[in-house]
Motif scaffolding. Structure first.
Motif, PDB file in Angstrom:
ATOM      1  N   UNK A  86       0.828  -1.205   0.000  1.00 37.76           N
ATOM      2  CA  UNK A  86       0.000   0.000   0.000  1.00 37.76           C
ATOM      3  C   UNK A  86       0.864   1.257   0.000  1.00 37.76           C
ATOM      4  N   UNK A  87       1.950   1.231   0.743  1.00 39.61           N
ATOM      5  CA  UNK A  87       2.907   2.347   0.775  1.00 39.61           C
ATOM      6  C   UNK A  87       3.486   2.578  -0.620  1.00 39.61           C
ATOM      7  N   UNK A  88       3.842   1.509  -1.311  1.00 38.19           N
ATOM      8  CA  UNK A  88       4.382   1.622  -2.673  1.00 38.19           C
ATOM      9  C   UNK A  88       3.344   2.203  -3.626  1.00 38.19           C
ATOM     10  N   UNK A  89       2.091   1.803  -3.449  1.00 35.96           N
ATOM     11  CA  UNK A  89       1.037   2.292  -4.338  1.00 35.96           C
ATOM     12  C   UNK A  89       0.866   3.807  -4.262  1.00 35.96           C
ATOM     13  N   UNK A  90       1.147   4.396  -3.099  1.00 32.56           N
ATOM     14  CA  UNK A  90       1.035   5.854  -2.999  1.00 32.56           C
ATOM     15  C   UNK A  90       2.063   6.530  -3.903  1.00 32.56           C
ATOM     16  N   UNK A  91       3.212   5.916  -4.101  1.00 29.32           N
ATOM     17  CA  UNK A  91       4.202   6.455  -5.020  1.00 29.32           C
ATOM     18  C   UNK A  91       3.873   6.155  -6.468  1.00 29.32           C
ATOM     19  N   UNK A  92       3.388   4.945  -6.717  1.00 26.04           N
ATOM     20  CA  UNK A  92       3.065   4.539  -8.083  1.00 26.04           C
ATOM     21  C   UNK A  92       2.016   5.467  -8.683  1.00 26.04           C
ATOM     22  N   UNK A  93       1.010   5.804  -7.922  1.00 26.06           N
ATOM     23  CA  UNK A  93      -0.076   6.644  -8.427  1.00 26.06           C
ATOM     24  C   UNK A  93       0.463   7.992  -8.890  1.00 26.06           C
ATOM     25  N   UNK A  94       1.330   8.630  -8.104  1.00 26.27           N
ATOM     26  CA  UNK A  94       1.870   9.941  -8.464  1.00 26.27           C
ATOM     27  C   UNK A  94       2.774   9.850  -9.698  1.00 26.27           C
TER      28      UNK A  94
END
Length: 164
Positions: free
Chosen positions: A91-99
């Motif tokens: 979930x932490x990685x997904x916050x970066x992927x989205x941006x």
């Protein structure tokens, strides 16, 4: 589950989760091996990684979670806590992927790649932060996934032995 014996379902779960790891490795290799990451590369990468996530998450939701309270001791507790933390890293990685995805999409870098345009230039002053979140999240997920896998495998072997 579908009238199958507990050991049979456990064996199917172990096989499914085991098959997910090559998907993660191949998905990583797709991105590492292809520069630039075009839309077709991204779609191929995501299809492989999502297959790996499905091979892990479907058994988790369909069998592991419903049976958790029956076997909440020893390796099960360790396996559950580590697995939960692995998904937190994801979930932490997904916050970066989205941006990162949004910045590349807005500048059409998936279809019309410009080698002179740096990712840090298009994403503003926070892009390095989002890229770090992606790297930390993916690395944390993989490390904890491996630990959860081996604790789950140890639990399987102690309860059911070798299937042959």
């Amino acid at each position: 589950m579908l009238g199958l014996a507990d050991g049979t379902v456990a064996t199917l779960v172990v096989l499914s989760v085991t098959l997910s790891f090559p998907c993660f490795l191949y998905g990583a290799w797709i991105v590492i091996d292809n520069d630039p990451v075009t839309w077709s590369v991204l779609v191929r990468h995501l299809s492989v990684v999502f297959t790996g996530l499905a091979l892990t998450t479907i058994p988790l939701v369909g069998w592991m979670l419903p049976n958790l309270l029956e076997q909440f001791y020893g390796f099960s507790v360790l396996h559950a806590v580590i697995g939960l933390h692995a998904y937190a890293f994801l979930a932490f990685a997904l916050t970066g992927i989205v941006r990162i995805f949004r910045a590349k999409w807005e500048h059409d870098l998936y279809h019309d790649y410009d080698e002179d345009l740096l990712l840090s230039e298009i994403g503003g002053d926070r892009m390095d932060h989002w890229r770090s979140r992606l790297r930390i999240g993916v690395a944390g997920y993989v490390v904890l996934w491996l630990i959860a896998y081996f604790t789950g495998l140890a639990q399987y072997l102690s309860k059911y032995g070798l299937p042959f």
